[in-house]
Design an enzyme around this catalytic site. Structure first.
Site, mmCIF file in Angstrom:
data_model
loop_
_atom_site.group_PDB
_atom_site.id
_atom_site.type_symbol
_atom_site.label_atom_id
_atom_site.label_comp_id
_atom_site.label_asym_id
_atom_site.label_seq_id
_atom_site.Cartn_x
_atom_site.Cartn_y
_atom_site.Cartn_z
ATOM 1 N N GLY A 148 -23.152 4.974 0.985
ATOM 2 C CA GLY A 148 -24.114 6.060 0.662
ATOM 3 C C GLY A 148 -23.926 7.206 0.140
ATOM 4 O O GLY A 148 -24.829 8.309 0.065
ATOM 5 N N LEU B 136 -20.610 1.573 -0.758
ATOM 6 C CA LEU B 136 -21.813 1.120 0.096
ATOM 7 C C LEU B 136 -21.860 2.024 1.171
ATOM 8 O O LEU B 136 -22.506 1.878 2.271
ATOM 9 C CB LEU B 136 -21.374 -0.264 0.509
ATOM 10 C CG LEU B 136 -21.605 -1.490 -0.228
ATOM 11 C CD1 LEU B 136 -21.162 -2.676 0.111
ATOM 12 C CD2 LEU B 136 -23.176 -1.416 -0.995
ATOM 13 N N SER C 94 -15.060 -0.285 -1.369
ATOM 14 C CA SER C 94 -14.115 0.961 -1.533
ATOM 15 C C SER C 94 -14.853 2.353 -1.372
ATOM 16 O O SER C 94 -14.722 3.118 -2.365
ATOM 17 C CB SER C 94 -13.484 0.627 -2.826
ATOM 18 O OG SER C 94 -12.561 -0.438 -3.040
ATOM 19 N N TYR D 55 0.615 -1.105 -0.079
ATOM 20 C CA TYR D 55 0.116 0.126 0.127
ATOM 21 C C TYR D 55 0.941 1.262 -0.085
ATOM 22 O O TYR D 55 1.526 1.513 0.978
ATOM 23 C CB TYR D 55 -1.047 0.114 1.423
ATOM 24 C CG TYR D 55 -2.021 -0.977 1.208
ATOM 25 C CD1 TYR D 55 -2.217 -1.992 0.367
ATOM 26 C CD2 TYR D 55 -2.405 -1.261 2.482
ATOM 27 C CE1 TYR D 55 -2.946 -2.882 0.411
ATOM 28 C CE2 TYR D 55 -3.272 -2.245 2.657
ATOM 29 C CZ TYR D 55 -3.524 -3.401 1.667
ATOM 30 O OH TYR D 55 -4.391 -4.437 1.819
ATOM 31 N N PRO E 198 -15.605 -4.229 3.031
ATOM 32 C CA PRO E 198 -16.859 -4.629 3.075
ATOM 33 C C PRO E 198 -17.777 -3.361 2.810
ATOM 34 O O PRO E 198 -19.019 -3.475 2.707
ATOM 35 C CB PRO E 198 -17.040 -4.803 4.968
ATOM 36 C CG PRO E 198 -15.712 -3.785 5.225
ATOM 37 C CD PRO E 198 -14.608 -4.050 4.165
ATOM 38 N N LEU E 199 -17.295 -2.153 2.546
ATOM 39 C CA LEU E 199 -18.061 -1.249 1.880
ATOM 40 C C LEU E 199 -17.647 -0.741 0.623
ATOM 41 O O LEU E 199 -17.933 0.244 0.112
ATOM 42 C CB LEU E 199 -17.511 0.038 2.841
ATOM 43 C CG LEU E 199 -18.140 0.209 4.257
ATOM 44 C CD1 LEU E 199 -17.663 1.440 5.261
ATOM 45 C CD2 LEU E 199 -19.563 0.019 4.290
#
Length: 350
Positions: A241, A239, A236, A64, A233-234
């Site tokens: 919103g 999710l 990237s 990273y 889990p989101l």
């Protein structure tokens, strides 16, 4: 420090909060999977906000930012009292080309390379031991790309059997250089092969409402007393919103998401799914991000989820997800939305 829900990571002695801080996005730009410009001071403040909120582990990797994420995490750790420092999880197995930072890293896990990578991670992080050391990808020699087009001869020449590199990680654990060991992005056959050499303490697959294909690996982990920490889990940011067609179009040109399929051809279905989550979030007095994370944490076999943030206030949008309990009606509504929108791939229910 607040008390957040925790769970034991498999058979290890690590009790981890169900949400952990993901340090991929704070790596910034200047490499092939960067997220655009990022201020290091913002990154350190964000880590400190997460720790103050109760998060007790950070997941990073040398790849990273080509070492930069680990350096930033190390600076954040150094500014904290020793008693408040979170567990540190990092990885080995993605080797980059120093003269060409924008070249895709190659998946290599030769034993000597693993040991060299570990020493580099310890130095950048400023720690004496890694709490969870993970093989980042199978050591097949392939380039890490969205659509790999590998020369099979070149790939085979660089390949390392999972039994070989897993034995090296097990030896590092026996030597006390790392506390626990894990495999990221490995399938069930590879997990079984590794388990025959030494117990797999944990796995790290990609898993979210939009990427559900790791269900078999999670089931394997659940059956073998192995912990599971899932990444993206989101998805990237999709999710959370907070995305729209306009926001995607405005992403910096050096943000890897700009050309990713889920942010281009798959975007309409993905945004439709997010819209279906809004009433559920409102009913709980929560956020879309928290609902998406709660769904992920509900899945059998998931111990914890890695959640990224680039600014302190972003942590506030998901920190309560570990305590959010979805109802059966919520789960049914989400399953229906996945079917209706066609968003993502994989089973819609366990």
């Amino acid at each position: 420090m607040n008390a957040l829900p925790t769970a034991r990571l498999g058979g290890t002695d690590l009790d981890i909060t169900r949400l952990g801080f993901g340090a991929w996005a704070i790596a910034g730009s200047g490499w092939s999977f960067g997220w655009g410009p990022q201020d290091d001071a913002d990154s350190i403040a964000t880590i400190h906000r997460a720790v103050a909120a109760g998060i007790n582990w950070i997941d990073t990797a040398p790849a990273y930012g080509l070492g930069h994420s680990e350096e930033v995490v190390g600076k954040a750790l150094a500014a904290l009292p020793a008693s408040e420092r979170p567990y540190v999880f990092t990885k080995a197995g993605l080797v980059w080309d120093e003269p060409d930072p924008f070249a895709a890293p190659r998946k290599l896990l030769k034993p000597a390379s693993i040991r060299a990578e570990l020493e580099g991670s310890l130095r950048r992080l400023g720690v004496e031991r890694i709490d969870l050391y993970q093989a980042h990808w199978p050591g097949d020699g392939a380039l890490l790309t969205f659509a790999p087009d590998e020369d099979p001869v070149t790939t085979a020449r660089h390949a390392t059997a999972v039994e070989e590199y897993w034995a090296t990680l097990a030896q590092l654990k026996a030597e006390g250089k790392v506390r626990a060991i894990a495999l990221s992005n490995h399938d069930t056959a590879q997990l079984a092969a590794a388990e025959a050499v030494a117990h797999v303490d944990a796995i790290q697959p990609q898993f979210s409402l939009l990427h559900r294909t790791a269900a078999p690996e999670l089931a394997w982990a659940h059956a073998h007393g192995t912990g599971s920490i899932v990444y993206q889990p989101l998805h990237s940011g999709l999710l959370t919103g907070t995305f729209s067609t306009e926001r995607v179009a405005a992403l910096p040109e050096d943000d890897w998401r700009k050309g990713a399929p889920d942010f281009t051809t798959g975007l309409p279905a993905n945004l439709a799914l997010v819209d279906a989550l809004r009433p559920i979030a409102e009913a709980h007095g929560s956020t879309v991000a928290a609902v998406a994370l709660a769904w992920t944490l509900d899945w059998p076999g998931v111990t914890g989820a890695i959640v990224g943030a680039r600014r302190p206030e972003q942590v506030d949008g998901w920190i309560d997800a570990g305590a959010l309990r979805l109802t059966e009606d919520d789960r049914a509504a989400i399953a229906a939305a996945l079917t209706t929108t066609g968003a993502g791939t994989g089973p819609i229910r366990p």
